[in-house]
Scaffold this motif. Sequence first.
Motif, PDB file in Angstrom:
ATOM      1  N   LEU A 186      21.272   5.377  -7.022  1.00  0.00           N
ATOM      2  CA  LEU A 186      20.168   5.136  -7.934  1.00  0.00           C
ATOM      3  C   LEU A 186      19.203   4.121  -7.342  1.00  0.00           C
ATOM      4  O   LEU A 186      19.591   3.259  -6.546  1.00  0.00           O
ATOM      5  N   ASN A 187      17.939   4.225  -7.734  1.00  0.00           N
ATOM      6  CA  ASN A 187      16.903   3.311  -7.277  1.00  0.00           C
ATOM      7  C   ASN A 187      16.367   2.514  -8.447  1.00  0.00           C
ATOM      8  O   ASN A 187      16.061   3.077  -9.499  1.00  0.00           O
ATOM      9  N   ASP A 188      16.251   1.200  -8.248  1.00  0.00           N
ATOM     10  CA  ASP A 188      15.631   0.328  -9.240  1.00  0.00           C
ATOM     11  C   ASP A 188      14.219  -0.004  -8.770  1.00  0.00           C
ATOM     12  O   ASP A 188      14.046  -0.799  -7.848  1.00  0.00           O
ATOM     13  N   PRO A 189      13.193   0.577  -9.384  1.00  0.00           N
ATOM     14  CA  PRO A 189      11.825   0.350  -8.913  1.00  0.00           C
ATOM     15  C   PRO A 189      11.359  -1.088  -9.088  1.00  0.00           C
ATOM     16  O   PRO A 189      10.365  -1.494  -8.464  1.00  0.00           O
ATOM     17  N   ASN A 235       0.819  -1.209   0.000  1.00  0.00           N
ATOM     18  CA  ASN A 235       0.000   0.000   0.000  1.00  0.00           C
ATOM     19  C   ASN A 235       0.855   1.263   0.000  1.00  0.00           C
ATOM     20  O   ASN A 235       0.439   2.320  -0.466  1.00  0.00           O
ATOM     21  N   GLN A 236       2.076   1.164   0.550  1.00  0.00           N
ATOM     22  CA  GLN A 236       3.049   2.256   0.476  1.00  0.00           C
ATOM     23  C   GLN A 236       4.420   1.664   0.174  1.00  0.00           C
ATOM     24  O   GLN A 236       4.848   0.722   0.860  1.00  0.00           O
ATOM     25  N   VAL A 237       5.089   2.234  -0.819  1.00  0.00           N
ATOM     26  CA  VAL A 237       6.400   1.726  -1.229  1.00  0.00           C
ATOM     27  C   VAL A 237       7.354   2.900  -1.359  1.00  0.00           C
ATOM     28  O   VAL A 237       7.050   3.885  -2.044  1.00  0.00           O
ATOM     29  N   GLY A 238       8.507   2.819  -0.706  1.00  0.00           N
ATOM     30  CA  GLY A 238       9.519   3.863  -0.798  1.00  0.00           C
ATOM     31  C   GLY A 238      10.477   3.622  -1.940  1.00  0.00           C
ATOM     32  O   GLY A 238      10.841   2.484  -2.223  1.00  0.00           O
ATOM     33  N   HIS A 239      10.888   4.704  -2.569  1.00  0.00           N
ATOM     34  CA  HIS A 239      11.879   4.616  -3.650  1.00  0.00           C
ATOM     35  C   HIS A 239      13.073   5.499  -3.278  1.00  0.00           C
ATOM     36  O   HIS A 239      13.879   5.138  -2.440  1.00  0.00           O
ATOM     37  N   GLY A 240      13.164   6.672  -3.892  1.00  0.00           N
ATOM     38  CA  GLY A 240      14.285   7.555  -3.580  1.00  0.00           C
ATOM     39  C   GLY A 240      14.148   8.201  -2.211  1.00  0.00           C
ATOM     40  O   GLY A 240      13.062   8.238  -1.620  1.00  0.00           O
ATOM     41  N   TYR A 241      15.253   8.752  -1.729  1.00  0.00           N
ATOM     42  CA  TYR A 241      15.316   9.359  -0.409  1.00  0.00           C
ATOM     43  C   TYR A 241      15.875  10.765  -0.558  1.00  0.00           C
ATOM     44  O   TYR A 241      16.803  10.995  -1.336  1.00  0.00           O
ATOM     45  N   TRP A 242      15.301  11.714   0.193  1.00  0.00           N
ATOM     46  CA  TRP A 242      15.689  13.128   0.114  1.00  0.00           C
ATOM     47  C   TRP A 242      16.414  13.527   1.384  1.00  0.00           C
ATOM     48  O   TRP A 242      16.145  13.017   2.471  1.00  0.00           O
ATOM     49  N   MET A 243      17.348  14.466   1.251  1.00  0.00           N
ATOM     50  CA  MET A 243      18.079  14.979   2.411  1.00  0.00           C
ATOM     51  C   MET A 243      18.481  16.416   2.150  1.00  0.00           C
ATOM     52  O   MET A 243      18.856  16.787   1.039  1.00  0.00           O
ATOM     53  N   LEU A 270      16.041   5.586 -11.064  1.00  0.00           N
ATOM     54  CA  LEU A 270      15.752   6.902 -10.515  1.00  0.00           C
ATOM     55  C   LEU A 270      16.939   7.393  -9.695  1.00  0.00           C
ATOM     56  O   LEU A 270      17.534   6.619  -8.932  1.00  0.00           O
ATOM     57  N   GLU A 271      17.283   8.674  -9.848  1.00  0.00           N
ATOM     58  CA  GLU A 271      18.348   9.253  -9.034  1.00  0.00           C
ATOM     59  C   GLU A 271      17.810   9.574  -7.633  1.00  0.00           C
ATOM     60  O   GLU A 271      16.795  10.239  -7.492  1.00  0.00           O
ATOM     61  N   SER A 272      18.514   9.119  -6.608  1.00  0.00           N
ATOM     62  CA  SER A 272      18.109   9.367  -5.231  1.00  0.00           C
ATOM     63  C   SER A 272      19.115  10.314  -4.584  1.00  0.00           C
ATOM     64  O   SER A 272      20.307   9.998  -4.528  1.00  0.00           O
ATOM     65  N   PRO A 273      18.677  11.469  -4.072  1.00  0.00           N
ATOM     66  CA  PRO A 273      19.619  12.393  -3.443  1.00  0.00           C
ATOM     67  C   PRO A 273      20.368  11.786  -2.266  1.00  0.00           C
ATOM     68  O   PRO A 273      21.545  12.074  -2.049  1.00  0.00           O
TER      69      PRO A 273
END
Length: 319
Positions: free
Chosen positions: A209-212, A130-138, A160-163
């Motif tokens: 990077l994130n692989d969905p 129901n909720q899935v995390g991908h990239g992370y912000w900082m 996806l590029e993750s900061p």
Amino acid sequence: MRATIVIPSLNEGDNLWKTVGSCLETTAGLECELLVADDASQDGSPGEVRRRFPSVRIVAHDRRRGVAPTKDLGARHAAGDVLVFIDGHCKPEPAAIARLVADVEELNGRAIVTPAVPALNTDAWTNEFNQVGHGYWMELEQFTSRWSDTATLRRRGRLLESPALVGCCVAVARTLYDQLLGFDAGMLEWGAEDLDFGLKAWLMGASVLNDPDAVIGHRFRASFDNFDVSAVQPLVNQLRMAFKNFDDPVWAEWVSGCRRRHEPWPDLWQQVWKSFEDGRESLERERAYLHERRTRDEYWFAEYFDLPWPRQTSGLRSG
């Protein structure tokens, strides 16, 4: 050896052997070894792994050291060309680990790769989507971090590029791990170790990077129920992260702001600063190593990810 799966154990209870079993079940056909790095657990969980899976290697600290030193312990004993760090309360979906390993290899080892992360129901041992995390912000001023909205992330092909790096599930080439000096073994108990490792990667010319399409579930705790974390430890780790990654003017501004925020707790700040100074000699060496070799700086990072601080018109630049 193509890959090593490193599972840090910090009093994980039944989750540890379940994670080990899930990793073994979902990596059939992948040339890999599985290694548990134990941080002096007192709950018997490493012994249960040994009983159920006698082929799994276990390395251990003789006293409690914390998350970053334990991950680094596993890395130093790993034989694989790709290191896959998976927390001892995670469940990979079929082929997820193999996909992360393949991503690292396709990227010539120049990126840290993370999966999609749903919440793991540890009672049912099922991933909930129901909720899935991908990239992370900082952001850099206080190292506040959170999951990113995927719509805000840059695409790099199918990735996806993750900061920032969320470290519950991470794949990285051994060569890049060594180039980045690994997880900071000087950090205490918990806090900032994953953010630090990801920031080092970006500044040293690599990527996060994130692989969905690779999916590994993770148990999200409302509080720490497997080990104690004081107010001192995360703040010391943040000081280490800022000192090693920022140039002198940015470090001076950052630590001044941090000190002001903690003025109501002078005793806490004194403890934190003393602990930071106790580890400063080795930290100075790491800082010199990183600054001599990095191809980007914190100004580049702030501009690239549209952060308000720090900003300047010139500085070390790279694409």
